[in-house]
Design a protein around this motif. Sequence first.
Motif, PDB file in Angstrom:
ATOM      1  N   HIS A   1       0.898  -1.327  -0.088  1.00 43.11           N
ATOM      2  CA  HIS A   1      -0.180  -0.402  -0.099  1.00 43.11           C
ATOM      3  C   HIS A   1       0.720   1.213   0.337  1.00 43.11           C
TER       4      HIS A   1
ATOM      5  N   ARG B   1       2.217   2.186  -3.450  1.00 46.17           N
ATOM      6  CA  ARG B   1       1.496   2.360  -4.272  1.00 46.17           C
ATOM      7  C   ARG B   1       1.187   3.608  -4.281  1.00 46.17           C
ATOM      8  N   GLY B   2       0.585   3.738  -3.049  1.00 46.74           N
ATOM      9  CA  GLY B   2       0.408   5.587  -3.040  1.00 46.74           C
ATOM     10  C   GLY B   2       1.492   6.711  -3.386  1.00 46.74           C
TER      11      GLY B   2
ATOM     12  N   ARG C   1      -1.959  11.097   1.468  1.00 48.06           N
ATOM     13  CA  ARG C   1      -3.315  10.256   1.082  1.00 48.06           C
ATOM     14  C   ARG C   1      -2.676   9.119   1.489  1.00 48.06           C
TER      15      ARG C   1
ATOM     16  N   SER D   1      -6.557   2.282   1.276  1.00 52.35           N
ATOM     17  CA  SER D   1      -7.298   2.658   0.520  1.00 52.35           C
ATOM     18  C   SER D   1      -6.635   3.680  -0.885  1.00 52.35           C
ATOM     19  N   ALA D   2      -5.012   3.761  -0.157  1.00 56.65           N
ATOM     20  CA  ALA D   2      -4.544   4.419  -1.327  1.00 56.65           C
ATOM     21  C   ALA D   2      -4.032   4.252  -2.569  1.00 56.65           C
ATOM     22  N   THR D   3      -4.370   4.914  -3.639  1.00 54.02           N
ATOM     23  CA  THR D   3      -3.702   4.792  -5.152  1.00 54.02           C
ATOM     24  C   THR D   3      -2.370   5.322  -5.734  1.00 54.02           C
ATOM     25  N   SER D   4      -2.019   4.647  -6.707  1.00 54.16           N
ATOM     26  CA  SER D   4      -0.989   5.590  -7.556  1.00 54.16           C
ATOM     27  C   SER D   4      -1.477   5.870  -8.315  1.00 54.16           C
ATOM     28  N   SER D   5      -2.661   6.714  -8.443  1.00 56.99           N
ATOM     29  CA  SER D   5      -2.968   7.810  -9.628  1.00 56.99           C
ATOM     30  C   SER D   5      -2.167   8.787  -9.640  1.00 56.99           C
TER      31      SER D   5
ATOM     32  N   ASP E   1      -7.019  13.366  -7.213  1.00 56.65           N
ATOM     33  CA  ASP E   1      -7.595  14.053  -5.946  1.00 56.65           C
ATOM     34  C   ASP E   1      -6.782  14.369  -4.580  1.00 56.65           C
TER      35      ASP E   1
END
Length: 449
Positions: free
Chosen positions: A265, A268-269, A296, A425-429, A434
């Motif tokens: 995680h 990814r974040g 985030r 819930s952190a994303t690599s977007s 966001d």
Amino acid sequence: MSANTATTTPGKPSGSGFRIPKVPFWAQIVAGLVLGVLLGWLARGQDIGWLKDTLEQVGGIFVRLLKLAVAPLVFFAILVSITNLRKVNNAARLAGQTLLWFMITSLIAVAIGIAIGLITNPGAGTGLTPKDGKAPENTGSWIDFLTGIIPTDVITPFTELNVLQIVFMSAVAGIAALALGEKAKPILTLSEAVLELLQKALWWVIRLAPLGTVGLIGFAIADYGWNLISKYATFTADVYIGCALVLFGVYPLLLATVAKVNPVHFFRGAWPAIQLAFVSRSSVGTMPVTQRVTERLGVPKEYTSFAVPFGATTKMDGCAAIYPALAAIFIAQIFDVQLGIQDYLLIAFVSVVGSAATAGLTGATVMLTLTLSTLGLPLEGVGLLLAIDPILDMIRTATNVAGQALVPVIVASREKILDHDAYTSATSSPIDEDESTASERKAAVPVPA
């Protein structure tokens, strides 16, 4: 029914016009890397001078744009981050824990660098001699480091980009603002507004990173070529392996055992900041992205706004730990100087105490000269590494920035202020998609005593 009436499918935009799909930022970076390598290879192989010059200018403009914001960004980021500590309960403990984990991870990183250097002997069989080296223009010593913290005036540190002196002035200003209390509120409001303005402008520069990647990578290939890189093959591999061991070995282990969170995680974040650091080669230039990804990942905004700017100027596992350890061994072998146990202990000491000398800027020459002067090694050895430095600086800076996001996560988890739901819930977007919602979410995270 009118002939102009058209039916539309619910949930889909009307019209039949073709839309160009949005390319993810990470894909733009990768495309820039590939295109840069191809153009650099073409420029060198076909001896196309104008293409090489163009690549140099494109990369140079990108780096200059990043550096343009460094001085004011560091000043206002440190000032605001110190004053934001007043919003955090037990701020002194958090600051102490942050500094402690900066030191612990630096010690681990320098130990890995020394171990790899002793195993691989990077200076052996290179064909390089002391005559190939030359003394660098900018050097560092302990006297310069200690006396250079305090500026002679308030203008020169900004014009000469002396980040260490800027950090000193901003820290003094922040502490003074805390002491003044309500009287300093107008200054703090202005400082926060200026910081937001600088970060917004820097976001625009960051969006140019794919173009900067083409120029920086392309010029590196066109100028240095594979022949030069092959001379430093062992040393280059050592730096990349050392950074990879820290990045994908030590950091996940600390996250799993100390912070007790899933390392997957975290990566990814934190990926948007790590990839930008690899390209830009600037911890300070990446700082706004690093701060956003740390928020985030569930670290409270009030603590993040202190820990990340502080880390961007002092937390350098790649540039100030792994690299100087390997470089010192490499240079000692070229100059046929035997290093003893006390020398390796000195390397560790310099890495932990003197890392602020790197100041988050592109390159680690000052830190390396500080290490060499402490060990009594010839400063001409720095000249042996200047040619290959940009290639090495990419992985060094990526490791730096990952560590700058890692420590706040560790401290926040240990102090029970980490939002675990946000972390998982952190994303690599891309972070700018966001950032506003992430900031609002993290600002609502309670910070208990």
